[in-house]
Design a protein around this motif. Structure first.
Motif, PDB file in Angstrom:
ATOM      1  N   ASN A 107       1.072  -1.288  -0.113  1.00  0.00           N
ATOM      2  CA  ASN A 107      -0.049  -0.008  -0.059  1.00  0.00           C
ATOM      3  C   ASN A 107       0.788   1.186  -0.102  1.00  0.00           C
ATOM      4  O   ASN A 107       0.295   2.311   0.208  1.00  0.00           O
ATOM      5  CB  ASN A 107      -0.914  -0.076   1.177  1.00  0.00           C
ATOM      6  CG  ASN A 107      -0.498   0.112   2.513  1.00  0.00           C
ATOM      7  OD1 ASN A 107       1.095   0.244   2.471  1.00  0.00           O
ATOM      8  ND2 ASN A 107      -0.924   0.633   3.622  1.00  0.00           N
TER       9      ASN A 107
ATOM     10  N   TYR B  66      -0.488   4.380  -1.703  1.00  0.00           N
ATOM     11  CA  TYR B  66      -1.788   4.815  -1.210  1.00  0.00           C
ATOM     12  C   TYR B  66      -1.885   5.313   0.075  1.00  0.00           C
ATOM     13  O   TYR B  66      -2.851   5.613   0.688  1.00  0.00           O
ATOM     14  CB  TYR B  66      -2.788   3.589  -1.103  1.00  0.00           C
ATOM     15  CG  TYR B  66      -2.498   2.683  -2.427  1.00  0.00           C
ATOM     16  CD1 TYR B  66      -2.396   3.003  -3.708  1.00  0.00           C
ATOM     17  CD2 TYR B  66      -2.465   1.430  -2.231  1.00  0.00           C
ATOM     18  CE1 TYR B  66      -2.483   2.331  -4.659  1.00  0.00           C
ATOM     19  CE2 TYR B  66      -2.556   0.324  -3.166  1.00  0.00           C
ATOM     20  CZ  TYR B  66      -2.545   1.066  -4.510  1.00  0.00           C
ATOM     21  OH  TYR B  66      -2.285   0.072  -5.497  1.00  0.00           O
TER      22      TYR B  66
ATOM     23  N   SER C 228      -5.594   3.842   2.418  1.00  0.00           N
ATOM     24  CA  SER C 228      -4.491   2.912   2.462  1.00  0.00           C
ATOM     25  C   SER C 228      -4.829   1.410   2.816  1.00  0.00           C
ATOM     26  O   SER C 228      -3.829   0.588   2.697  1.00  0.00           O
ATOM     27  CB  SER C 228      -3.292   3.517   3.547  1.00  0.00           C
ATOM     28  OG  SER C 228      -4.011   3.248   4.761  1.00  0.00           O
ATOM     29  N   GLY C 229      -5.775   1.239   2.891  1.00  0.00           N
ATOM     30  CA  GLY C 229      -6.476  -0.284   3.225  1.00  0.00           C
ATOM     31  C   GLY C 229      -6.573  -0.557   4.606  1.00  0.00           C
ATOM     32  O   GLY C 229      -6.622  -1.771   4.797  1.00  0.00           O
TER      33      GLY C 229
ATOM     34  N   ASP D 156      -6.223   3.815  -5.005  1.00  0.00           N
ATOM     35  CA  ASP D 156      -6.142   3.574  -3.484  1.00  0.00           C
ATOM     36  C   ASP D 156      -6.260   1.975  -3.220  1.00  0.00           C
ATOM     37  O   ASP D 156      -6.221   1.362  -4.328  1.00  0.00           O
ATOM     38  CB  ASP D 156      -7.065   4.459  -2.807  1.00  0.00           C
ATOM     39  CG  ASP D 156      -8.435   3.972  -3.250  1.00  0.00           C
ATOM     40  OD1 ASP D 156      -8.698   3.207  -4.059  1.00  0.00           O
ATOM     41  OD2 ASP D 156      -9.440   4.924  -2.564  1.00  0.00           O
ATOM     42  N   ALA D 157      -6.404   1.753  -2.051  1.00  0.00           N
ATOM     43  CA  ALA D 157      -6.415   0.299  -1.710  1.00  0.00           C
ATOM     44  C   ALA D 157      -7.766  -0.303  -2.466  1.00  0.00           C
ATOM     45  O   ALA D 157      -7.709  -1.270  -2.877  1.00  0.00           O
ATOM     46  CB  ALA D 157      -6.478   0.103  -0.256  1.00  0.00           C
TER      47      ALA D 157
ATOM     48  N   LYS E  13      -7.286  -0.832  -6.007  1.00  0.00           N
ATOM     49  CA  LYS E  13      -6.631  -2.312  -6.163  1.00  0.00           C
ATOM     50  C   LYS E  13      -7.329  -3.590  -5.836  1.00  0.00           C
ATOM     51  O   LYS E  13      -7.233  -4.420  -6.597  1.00  0.00           O
ATOM     52  CB  LYS E  13      -5.360  -2.261  -5.086  1.00  0.00           C
ATOM     53  CG  LYS E  13      -4.414  -3.483  -5.181  1.00  0.00           C
ATOM     54  CD  LYS E  13      -3.728  -3.566  -6.392  1.00  0.00           C
ATOM     55  CE  LYS E  13      -2.762  -4.738  -6.341  1.00  0.00           C
ATOM     56  NZ  LYS E  13      -2.174  -4.863  -7.785  1.00  0.00           N
TER      57      LYS E  13
END
Length: 283
Positions: free
Chosen positions: A11, A14, A77-78, A268-269, A272
Motif C-alpha cells: 500500500n 496509497y 491505504s487499506g 487507492d486500496a 486495487k
C-alpha cells in the motif's frame, strides 16, 4: 472488536501523507464526490448540524478536520478497521469513510459470513444516523444504499426484496442522486439495482412492482462511465449488470469491461481490490 484482516497488497502508493491527500483528492473522490474535509468544511457543516461532532471539538475546526482527513487516509491505504475506529472520534462527520471502509472490507476481505454481515449491518446503522443528522449530504444516503445492497447480496437478493430492502435502496440512491446528480458510484449502484431486480423477478414484475427496467440500468451504467472513465468498479459493475440482464448473449461485452477494469491504474486500496477481483474473474 476482533482484528480485521489486513490489506493483502503493498500500500506504499496509497498512504497520501501530508499535503498529498489534498493534491490527490479529485482523483480519489471522482466517484463519490466527497468534499475535502478542511477546517472551513467542518465549520460550515457544523453550522448546519451542530450536533454532528463531539463537544470536545467546539471551535477547534482544524483539529477535527485533521482527524477526519486521517480517517480518509486510513481508508485509502487499506487500513479499513482503523478508518472505522478513528471515525468514532468525529461524531457523524466521518460517516462516509467509515461506511465505505466497512463495505469494501466486508465485500473483499472478510470471509466469515456472519462477520461480513455484521460489518454491513453496523454500517447501515451508522448511515441511518447520518441521514438523520446530515440529510443534505449525498453520501449519507449513498453509503446507506451501498451497504444495504451488499448486505442484500450476502443474504440473497430475493430474500432481501421480501424484507422490503429494495425500496430502501432505491429511496437512498434516489436521494443521493437528487442531491448530487454527478455521483458516479450512485449511478453505478442504481444501475445494479435495476439489473438485480430484472434478473431476480423478471421484466414484467420488476417494472410493475419496483419500476425497474433494463433501459434504466444501462442509462445509469453509461452515465457512471461517462463521469468516471478510469474507475475500475464502474467497468466491473457494468459488466456484472450486463450479465444479469442478458446472460451469455452479451458475454463478449462483459469480458471487455472486465479486461478494461483490469488494465486501469489503482489510486487507492479499494481500487486495487477492485482490479484484483476483475483479474480473478478473467482467470
Amino acid at each position: 472488536m476482533s482484528r480485521w484482516k489486513t490489506f493483502p497488497h503493498d500500500n506504499s502508493d496509497y498512504l497520501y501523507e501530508g499535503s498529498r491527500l489534498l493534491e490527490s483528492w479529485p482523483d480519489l473522490h471522482r466517484g463519490d464526490c466527497a468534499e475535502f474535509p478542511d477546517a472551513d468544511w467542518v465549520e460550515q457543516t457544523l453550522e448546519q448540524a451542530p450536533g454532528a461532532a463531539p463537544k470536545k471539538f467546539d471551535d477547534d475546526f482544524a483539529e477535527l478536520a485533521n482527524v477526519i482527513q486521517d480517517v480518509w487516509r486510513s481508508f485509502h491505504s487499506g487500513d479499513f478497521q482503523q478508518a472505522v475506529s478513528l471515525s468514532e472520534k468525529c461524531g457523524q462527520l466521518a460517516h462516509a469513510p467509515a461506511n465505505k471502509a466497512a463495505g469494501v472490507y466486508a465485500t473483499y476481505l472478510e470471509t466469515d459470513e456472519a462477520k461480513q454481515q455484521a460489518c454491513y449491518l453496523a454500517a447501515i446503522k451508522r448511515a441511518e444516523t447520518a441521514i438523520q443528522i446530515l440529510p443534505d449530504d449525498p453520501n449519507s444516503h449513498y453509503f446507506h444504499a451501498f451497504n444495504l445492497g451488499r448486505y442484500s447480496q450476502s443474504i440473497s437478493v430475493v430474500k432481501a426484496l421480501g424484507q422490503g430492502v429494495g425500496g430502501k435502496i432505491y429511496t437512498s440512491l434516489s436521494n443521493a442522486l437528487e442531491l448530487q446528480p454527478d455521483h458516479a458510484e450512485a449511478h453505478t449502484a442504481m444501475g445494479m439495482y435495476h439489473a438485480e431486480i430484472i434478473n431476480k423477478v423478471g421484466k414484467v414484475l420488476g417494472k410493475m412492482t419496483y419500476g425497474a427496467s433494463a433501459a434504466k440500468a444501462l442509462e445509469h451504467f453509461d452515465r457512471a462511465l461517462e463521469l468516471t472513465p478510469d474507475s475500475p468498479i464502474a467497468h466491473i459493475e457494468y459488466g456484472n449488470g450486463l450479465y444479469l440482464l442478458f446472460g451469455d448473449a452479451r458475454l463478449d461485452e462483459v469480458t471487455d469491461l472486465y479486461v478494461k477494469a483490469s488494465e486501469l491504474e489503482p489510486v487507492d486500496a479499494m481500487e486495487k481490490l477492485d482490479i484484483e477481483a476483475a483479474l480473478a474473474e478473467l482467470e
